[in-house]
Scaffold this active site. Structure first.
Site, mmCIF file in Angstrom:
data_model
loop_
_atom_site.group_PDB
_atom_site.id
_atom_site.type_symbol
_atom_site.label_atom_id
_atom_site.label_comp_id
_atom_site.label_asym_id
_atom_site.label_seq_id
_atom_site.Cartn_x
_atom_site.Cartn_y
_atom_site.Cartn_z
ATOM 1 N N HIS A 188 0.806 -1.211 0.000
ATOM 2 C CA HIS A 188 0.000 0.000 0.000
ATOM 3 C C HIS A 188 0.844 1.267 0.000
ATOM 4 O O HIS A 188 0.399 2.323 -0.492
ATOM 5 C CB HIS A 188 -0.947 0.007 1.205
ATOM 6 C CG HIS A 188 -2.219 0.759 0.970
ATOM 7 N ND1 HIS A 188 -2.261 1.991 0.346
ATOM 8 C CD2 HIS A 188 -3.509 0.466 1.287
ATOM 9 C CE1 HIS A 188 -3.516 2.413 0.284
ATOM 10 N NE2 HIS A 188 -4.292 1.507 0.842
ATOM 11 N N ASP B 255 -8.751 -7.659 -18.127
ATOM 12 C CA ASP B 255 -9.066 -8.643 -19.169
ATOM 13 C C ASP B 255 -7.751 -9.131 -19.772
ATOM 14 O O ASP B 255 -7.041 -8.367 -20.414
ATOM 15 C CB ASP B 255 -9.953 -7.995 -20.230
ATOM 16 C CG ASP B 255 -10.315 -8.934 -21.371
ATOM 17 O OD1 ASP B 255 -9.876 -10.101 -21.359
ATOM 18 O OD2 ASP B 255 -11.029 -8.481 -22.286
#
Length: 437
Positions: free
Chosen positions: A148, A383
């Site tokens: 993070h 994708d």
């Protein structure tokens, strides 16, 4: 679900032409330094046909050449300040398999079994890790972990989309904006807000001390419960939350849902009426700062809004009361607040020896709630060449009161909420979570 690891190795960026030098570094910004010092993990699942692992590996190498920070390591500059070393030492790439179909493993619930679908989060030097787990039916689970301190949800989701583009042979677009030095303090600085006790605290608490008495709850089992809110329910909820707002703009679906979850969780916890409860909400600074920072900015650019009230008022007053508290708290984290934070973090943190409140280790947030919303991030756009994911969800993170909001994979505007609760509170929560008062 028994996962068998088949290989684990380091892969590095792949460049066209001469590679860049590996001696440069990027300083952490004030927003990087104040965020959570931990790895975050997410899980994707894809139905067949899925591309072979080599396609995902080569695409990742290409994406890393554009997002070099992920292939680097944490270090220090000559002044001892934290930086990201652009040394191209690479990311962890794990290949695994399961002797079952995805259907047999379904539904993928937020439980400890998810931990086997991504690499471990502790004691890791790599800033990104990827695990590809193949099922016998041809389905693919992708476990992704990222540190993070390097990037927030907006930046991480942008990187994931870029990885998919590279796997499909497309040019990565849009390109990331890498300059973390743009958050310069004003001269002279202007501390319009007090950031002590909000983003920063005295170091005497340090990372080993929780803010709450976690030991009180040490024998309580925490379960992560998933709730699906339909578009129809959300529309009714928004209308109810905005019903006392007069001619003003209606509250957002996000504000209305958080208000509802705050009240439902508080009621299920059976807290004392005179106890104070708060909800902490992440606020993306890209659209708040003036001049606006582009969505392509790569790094952390998040602060937090805090809505607080007494338990008795939260439960006695109708839903619009909580919605207004949340709306007003988020509105206050505006350009002036972000600029004040930059000045304070640049001048006062080192002078007063302060540390980030995000560093505090907590497994129980009760009586409070924390919201991590991924509703506006393009996580579902990853994708690899076989279409969008069938499943996207956070990994198992049993921190009581840490609420995750995701758009449902149905794609109709419905929302999935993941809320860790004590098992003793779960039955009460289930009874009221769909009740609009």
């Amino acid at each position: 679900m028994k996962v068998r690891e088949e290989s684990s190795r380091i892969i590095k960026p792949s460049y066209e032409g001469y590679p860049p030098p590996t001696t440069n570094h990027i300083p952490l910004s004030v927003f990087d330094k104040v965020t959570f010092d931990t790895h975050i993990a997410v899980i994707y699942a894809y139905r067949p046909p899925t591309p072979p692992n080599i396609t995902l590996e080569l695409g990742l190498q290409k994406a890393l050449s554009v997002y070099r920070e992920w292939a680097g390591r944490f270090g220090k500059d000559d002044n001892g300040e934290p930086v990201i070393l652009l040394n191209d030492e690479g990311v962890r790439f794990v290949e695994a398999s399961v002797d079952s179909t995805l259907n047999q493993a379904m539904p993928l619930k937020p439980s400890e079994s998810l931990l086997s679908l991504h690499p471990r989060l502790e004691g890791v030097v790599e800033l990104v890790q990827v695990q590809l787990t193949r099922f016998t039916c041809g389905s693919l689970a992708v476990g992704f972990t990222a540190h993070h301190l390097v990037a927030d949800g907006q930046s991480t989701s942008n990187f994931l989309v870029a990885w998919g583009q590279a796997c499909r042979g497309l040019e990565i677009s849009p390109l990331p904006y890498h300059d973390r030095t743009i958050f310069s303090p004003r001269d002279p600085p202007h501390f319009e807000f007090d950031h002590r006790g909000v983003e920063f605290m005295k170091k005497k608490l340090d990372k080993i001390y929780p803010l709450h008495d976690d030991f009180i709850y040490q024998d309580q089992e925490i379960v992560v419960h998933k709730v699906h809110f339909t578009l129809q329910f959300l529309s009714k909820l928004k209308a109810k939350a905005s019903s006392m707002n007069g001619s003003n703009k209606p509250y957002s679906t996000f504000e209305s849902l958080i208000a509802h979850m705050w009240r439902a969780t508080t009621k299920a916890r059976a807290l004392s009426p005179f106890e104070t409860t708060q909800v902490r909400i992440s606020v993306n600074g890209r659209t708040r700062l003036n001049p606006r920072v582009p969505n392509e900015y790569f790094g952390n650019l998040v602060l937090w809004a805090f809505a607080r009230t007494k338990v008795k008022d939260l439960l006695r007053e109708p839903l619009p009361y909580a919605a207004k508290l949340i709306h007003d708290a988020v509105e206050k984290v505006n350009n002036d607040y972000f600029k004040s934070f930059i000045d304070f973090a640049s001048y006062k943190v080192k002078e007063e020896d302060l540390s980030s409140t995000a560093d505090v280790i907590e497994s129980v947030l009760c009586p409070n709630l924390e919201v991590d919303s991924w509703l506006r991030f393009p996580f579902y756009d990853l994708d690899f060449g076989g279409g969008c994911p069938y499943i996207f969800m956070p990994a198992y993170s049993p921190i009581e009161g840490m609420l995750f909001l995701l758009p449902s994979f149905i794609g109709d505007g419905s929302i999935d909420a993941f809320i860790p609760l004590f098992r003793d509170h779960l039955a009460a929560f289930k009874q009221i979570c769909y009740s609009i008062e």
